[in-house]
Design a protein around this motif. Structure first.
Motif, PDB file in Angstrom:
ATOM      1  N   TYR A  13     -34.103  27.854 -12.911  1.00 14.42           N
ATOM      2  CA  TYR A  13     -33.889  27.863 -11.464  1.00 14.42           C
ATOM      3  C   TYR A  13     -35.045  27.160 -10.741  1.00 14.42           C
ATOM      4  CZ  TYR A  13     -34.612  29.138  -6.745  1.00 14.42           C
ATOM      5  OH  TYR A  13     -34.901  29.038  -5.428  1.00 14.42           O
TER       6      TYR A  13
ATOM      7  N   SER B 242     -34.520  24.106  -8.252  1.00 15.94           N
ATOM      8  CA  SER B 242     -34.812  24.213  -6.819  1.00 15.94           C
ATOM      9  C   SER B 242     -35.688  23.058  -6.350  1.00 15.94           C
ATOM     10  CB  SER B 242     -35.465  25.558  -6.493  1.00 15.94           C
ATOM     11  OG  SER B 242     -36.766  25.632  -7.005  1.00 15.94           O
TER      12      SER B 242
ATOM     13  N   LEU C 287     -31.047  31.751  -0.772  1.00 20.00           N
ATOM     14  CA  LEU C 287     -29.604  31.887  -0.512  1.00 20.00           C
ATOM     15  C   LEU C 287     -29.294  31.567   0.942  1.00 20.00           C
ATOM     16  CD1 LEU C 287     -28.708  35.058  -2.600  1.00 20.00           C
ATOM     17  CD2 LEU C 287     -27.906  32.720  -3.001  1.00 20.00           C
TER      18      LEU C 287
ATOM     19  N   SER D 112     -29.810  27.691   1.423  1.00 28.16           N
ATOM     20  CA  SER D 112     -28.793  26.831   0.805  1.00 28.16           C
ATOM     21  C   SER D 112     -27.406  27.085   1.388  1.00 28.16           C
ATOM     22  CB  SER D 112     -28.786  27.014  -0.712  1.00 28.16           C
ATOM     23  OG  SER D 112     -28.416  28.320  -1.073  1.00 28.16           O
ATOM     24  N   LEU D 113     -27.097  28.329   1.676  1.00 26.44           N
ATOM     25  CA  LEU D 113     -25.768  28.625   2.228  1.00 26.44           C
ATOM     26  C   LEU D 113     -25.653  28.272   3.706  1.00 26.44           C
ATOM     27  CD1 LEU D 113     -24.959  31.978   0.398  1.00 26.44           C
ATOM     28  CD2 LEU D 113     -24.113  29.681  -0.112  1.00 26.44           C
TER      29      LEU D 113
ATOM     30  N   ILE E 181     -25.377  22.902  -4.518  1.00 28.83           N
ATOM     31  CA  ILE E 181     -25.721  24.208  -3.945  1.00 28.83           C
ATOM     32  C   ILE E 181     -25.198  25.320  -4.845  1.00 28.83           C
ATOM     33  CG2 ILE E 181     -25.221  25.805  -2.041  1.00 28.83           C
ATOM     34  CD1 ILE E 181     -25.286  23.364  -0.165  1.00 28.83           C
TER      35      ILE E 181
ATOM     36  N   ASP F 210     -27.584  28.098  -6.634  1.00 29.97           N
ATOM     37  CA  ASP F 210     -27.427  29.528  -6.367  1.00 29.97           C
ATOM     38  C   ASP F 210     -26.989  30.299  -7.607  1.00 29.97           C
ATOM     39  OD1 ASP F 210     -28.259  29.051  -3.802  1.00 29.97           O
ATOM     40  OD2 ASP F 210     -26.256  29.147  -2.910  1.00 29.97           O
TER      41      ASP F 210
ATOM     42  N   LEU G  78     -30.063  30.753  -9.624  1.00 27.50           N
ATOM     43  CA  LEU G  78     -30.878  31.734  -8.916  1.00 27.50           C
ATOM     44  C   LEU G  78     -30.428  33.155  -9.261  1.00 27.50           C
ATOM     45  CD1 LEU G  78     -32.886  32.676  -6.673  1.00 27.50           C
ATOM     46  CD2 LEU G  78     -30.973  32.441  -5.095  1.00 27.50           C
ATOM     47  N   CYS G  79     -29.144  33.428  -9.110  1.00 34.85           N
ATOM     48  CA  CYS G  79     -28.628  34.782  -9.362  1.00 34.85           C
ATOM     49  C   CYS G  79     -28.830  35.188 -10.814  1.00 34.85           C
ATOM     50  CB  CYS G  79     -27.154  34.865  -8.979  1.00 34.85           C
ATOM     51  SG  CYS G  79     -26.882  34.695  -7.208  1.00 34.85           S
TER      52      CYS G  79
END
Length: 195
Positions: free
Chosen positions: A15, A19, A78, A81-82, A159, A163, A166-167
């Protein structure tokens, strides 16, 4: 790479590489499509947020441990990016959106790197070169792969990948902390490789 602790840190290292490529490669390209003259200002905002965040998060980790900063950093990334797909549904992309995401990405970058360096320093205190070398190998490889794939992926797929890593990375980090090695405990430093 046979150490359980390292195996559980691989996803968050992936991640961190993704990123970097996302913000420095993909987001900057989006900025230049809107207004190239903004790029330097947005990057300055990112750097300022990153520097301030690193100082503050280091102090907060001393008080509360690494997990709260990790989770807060995950929320920042989050949200950053969202914000792109959410704002794109409401209004055309604006320069304010890039400054907003630069602050969030900068704070997230500061939080993740502070947590990761502290974790590797703690878990591999007597074998620091090996631990940090593995971290940088994974991160750099991911950065290179993500930069290579970036032009072939849509912005929203990038994206989604970011993400997703990331999760998965946060989950594996929490598994490491709860089931294998307490990331805040000095007693876990250089535990046997079989742990």
């Amino acid at each position: 790479f046979t150490d359980k602790r390292m195996l559980l840190l691989v996803l968050i290292c992936i991640y961190s590489g993704a990123s970097q490529s996302f913000f420095f490669g993909i987001v900057t390209k989006q900025i230049t499509l809107i207004n190239q003259s903004l790029l330097g200002y947005v990057m300055a905002v990112f750097g300022t947020a990153d520097a301030i965040g690193s100082f503050v998060f280091g102090k907060v980790i001393d008080l509360f441990g690494r997990k709260p900063i990790l989770l807060l950093s995950a929320l920042f990334i989050l949200a950053g990016s969202l914000s792109f797909p959410i704002m794109d549904m409401v209004t055309p992309r604006s320069s304010a959106q890039f400054f907003f995401s630069a602050v969030l990405f900068g704070l997230s970058d500061a939080g993740f790197f502070t947590v990761l360096y502290a974790t590797f320093g703690n878990l591999y205190a007597k074998r620091a070169e090996t631990g940090f070398g593995a971290f940088r190998l994974i991160q750099s490889t991911t950065t290179a792969v993500y930069y290579f794939l970036g032009p072939y992926l849509s912005f929203y797929v990038s994206i989604g990948l970011l993400d997703g890593f990331l999760c998965l990375g946060v989950l594996s980090y929490l598994m490491l902390d709860f089931f294998v090695a307490d990331v805040d405990s000095k007693e876990e430093a250089d535990a046997s490789v079989n742990n």
